[in-house]
Design a protein around this motif. Structure first.
Motif: not given
Length: 123
Positions: A5-10, A15-23
């Motif tokens: 299950v991925e999460s953290g998108g948006g 120039g910005g940042s995101l951190r995706l997670s995959c559990a």
């Protein structure tokens, strides 16, 4: 069976940042490699990054080198993708994938895939 299950998108500005997670949950394996892929509309799915079980080996696609970092926490069965200096061309659905054993070579199929998380980078 394994569920990813991925999460953290948006939505983020260039120039910005995101951190995706995959559990990962369900059946567990002693060792497995984890990877991130992405697919933009109308394009093929591209490899982004991969990490070995120990975390000692990582590989990146040229177009993300120096901007993205893959990491993992085996105690949490989770892999991360830190994405910095995002560009509009990074817009895509990001998928994580699991392969039992060592990091697979190009073209080797993965055992499990997540459903994906949308990342949209505005200009």
């Amino acid at each position: 069976q394994v569920q990813l299950v991925e999460s953290g998108g948006g939505l983020v500005q260039a120039g910005g940042s995101l951190r995706l997670s995959c559990a990962a949950s369900g059946r567990t394996f002693s060792r497995y490699a984890m990877s991130w892929f992405r697919q933009a509309p109308g394009k093929v799915r591209d490899f982004v990054a991969t990490i070995s079980w120990s975390g000692g080996s990582t590989y990146y696609a040229d177009f993300v080198k120096g901007r993205f970092t893959i990491s993992r926490d085996n105690a949490k069965n989770t892999v991360y993708l830190q994405m910095n200096s995002l560009k509009p061309e990074d817009t895509a659905v990001y998928y994580c994938a699991l392969r039992r054993g060592a990091i697979p070579g190009p073209g080797i199929p993965y055992d499990y895939w997540g459903q994906g998380t949308q990342v949209t980078v505005s200009s």
